[in-house]
Design an enzyme around this catalytic site. Structure first.
Site, PDB file in Angstrom:
ATOM      1  N   ASP A 189     -26.927  72.725  26.185  1.00 42.86           N
ATOM      2  CA  ASP A 189     -28.369  72.570  26.362  1.00 42.86           C
ATOM      3  C   ASP A 189     -28.724  72.070  27.754  1.00 42.86           C
ATOM      4  OD1 ASP A 189     -27.273  70.062  25.968  1.00 42.86           O
ATOM      5  OD2 ASP A 189     -28.473  69.557  24.222  1.00 42.86           O
ATOM      6  N   ASN A 241     -31.027  61.523  14.831  1.00 40.06           N
ATOM      7  CA  ASN A 241     -31.722  62.252  13.763  1.00 40.06           C
ATOM      8  C   ASN A 241     -30.905  63.456  13.281  1.00 40.06           C
ATOM      9  OD1 ASN A 241     -31.954  64.040  15.852  1.00 40.06           O
ATOM     10  ND2 ASN A 241     -34.194  64.006  15.977  1.00 40.06           N
ATOM     11  N   HIS A 267     -29.499  65.762  15.279  1.00 41.30           N
ATOM     12  CA  HIS A 267     -29.534  66.975  16.101  1.00 41.30           C
ATOM     13  C   HIS A 267     -28.172  67.248  16.738  1.00 41.30           C
ATOM     14  CE1 HIS A 267     -31.141  64.573  19.815  1.00 41.30           C
ATOM     15  NE2 HIS A 267     -29.916  64.941  20.108  1.00 41.30           N
ATOM     16  N   GLU A 290     -33.239  70.183  16.862  1.00 37.13           N
ATOM     17  CA  GLU A 290     -33.879  69.068  16.172  1.00 37.13           C
ATOM     18  C   GLU A 290     -34.081  69.413  14.694  1.00 37.13           C
ATOM     19  OE1 GLU A 290     -34.056  66.336  17.675  1.00 37.13           O
ATOM     20  OE2 GLU A 290     -35.395  66.294  19.401  1.00 37.13           O
TER      21      GLU A 290
HETATM   22  C1  GLP Z   1     -28.793  64.230  23.516  1.00 37.37           C
HETATM   23  C2  GLP Z   1     -28.076  65.587  23.666  1.00 37.37           C
HETATM   24  C3  GLP Z   1     -27.059  65.816  22.592  1.00 37.37           C
HETATM   25  C4  GLP Z   1     -26.287  64.534  22.327  1.00 37.37           C
HETATM   26  C5  GLP Z   1     -27.222  63.504  21.734  1.00 37.37           C
HETATM   27  C6  GLP Z   1     -26.584  62.163  21.493  1.00 37.37           C
HETATM   28  O1  GLP Z   1     -30.170  64.317  23.406  1.00 37.37           O
HETATM   29  N1  GLP Z   1     -28.909  66.726  23.791  1.00 37.37           N
HETATM   30  O2  GLP Z   1     -26.196  66.883  22.963  1.00 37.37           O
HETATM   31  O3  GLP Z   1     -25.241  64.759  21.429  1.00 37.37           O
HETATM   32  O4  GLP Z   1     -28.417  63.392  22.443  1.00 37.37           O
HETATM   33  O5  GLP Z   1     -26.415  61.450  22.674  1.00 37.37           O
HETATM   34  P1  GLP Z   1     -25.503  60.194  22.812  1.00 37.37           P
HETATM   35  O6  GLP Z   1     -24.100  60.683  22.844  1.00 37.37           O
HETATM   36  O7  GLP Z   1     -25.918  59.580  24.129  1.00 37.37           O
HETATM   37  O8  GLP Z   1     -25.785  59.320  21.644  1.00 37.37           O
END
Ligand code: GLP
Length: 242
Positions: A68, A137, A139, A144
């Site tokens: 992404d 959440n 995702h 989402e």
């Molecule tokens: C972000 C990314 C995800 C990631 C998630 C969790 O928004 N788009 O790919 O897995 O949030 O992030 P973190 O590893 O900092 O908790």
């Protein structure tokens, strides 16, 4: 089948997850790796860099495709995923940058960019190993919670909870981009293997949902239970409610 590997802490998670990616690269030097951003994979990228430095890993034939990217951030913005991948991995290893791919967040033509990215994934012949983190959440990538699982790369409006969670990386909540391009669940699910990593108490409720709740697009990561080769590497805190 979803296999769970419980680790002592973040560093232990990072090493074990990195070992899985390392094995993939050793066994198939021209692997297509699906890569992820977020704070969770930073430690495992550090381990991969170490593997390169000590001569265990050669990335010269590896191709990568990221999950992404925020829409509208310039590449040099320190919160763009383009910047993140360079800083946390690419510039430290012998990967050919022409073989690394992310959605182009600077292309404001969402339909055109998502179509291009979908074709690109197809043209690479499929992802050998897809790395994922998980949002609070549920995702994955930026898929989402929704009424349906999206198939292909698409443009998504981030939920308030994701905007709040990611605000810690920006000067203020108002600076967090509202839209992002993300691979679809369909593309993620066609990866031959999936590795998902999670760390810390804050992830415990969603990890429980993902493993024990219903498979539903309201918890996008729950769909991974329908994939035939998934491993969750998570530390004790993230698994504390399971
Ligand atoms: C972000 C990314 C995800 C990631 C998630 C969790 O928004 N788009 O790919 O897995 O949030 O992030 P973190 O590893 O900092 O908790």
């Amino acid at each position: 089948m979803l296999k769970v590997i419980r680790t002592k802490n973040y560093d232990d998670m990072s090493r074990k997850a990195a070992n899985i990616i390392a094995a993939q690269v050793i066994l198939k030097s021209d692997s297509v790796l699906g890569l992820a951003t977020g704070s969770t994979p930073v430690g495992l990228y550090r381990e991969l860099i170490r593997g390169y430095e000590n001569g265990d890993l050669d990335f010269s034939h590896v191709r990568t495709v990221n999950l992404d990217e925020y829409q509208g951030l310039p590449r040099e913005h320190d919160q763009s995923y383009y910047y993140f991948m360079n800083e946390n991995l690419f510039k430290h290893i012998n990967i050919n940058l022409d073989q690394t791919h992310l959605p182009d967040g600077t292309n404001m033509d969402a339909e055109g960019e998502c179509g291009r990215y979908h074709e690109l994934i197809e043209s690479m012949g499929g992802i050998d190993l897809q790395l994922l983190g998980i949002g609070n959440n549920g995702h994955i990538g930026f898929n989402e919670p929704a009424d349906a699982f999206a198939d292909h790369t698409h443009c998504i409006r981030l939920t308030e909870s994701t905007i709040k969670a990611n605000a810690r990386f920006f000067a203020s909540e108002a600076d967090v981009p509202r839209y992002a391009y993300t691979m679809g669940i369909g593309e993620i699910m066609t990866a031959k293997k999936i590795l998902i990593v999670a760390s810390g108490k804050a992830k415990a409720p969603i990890i429980r949902e993902m493993l024990n709740g219903p498979v539903t697009p309201q918890v996008p990561a729950s769909v991974l239970r329908f994939h035939k080769d998934v491993v969750l590497v998570a530390d004790e805190e993230a698994l504390s409610l399971v």
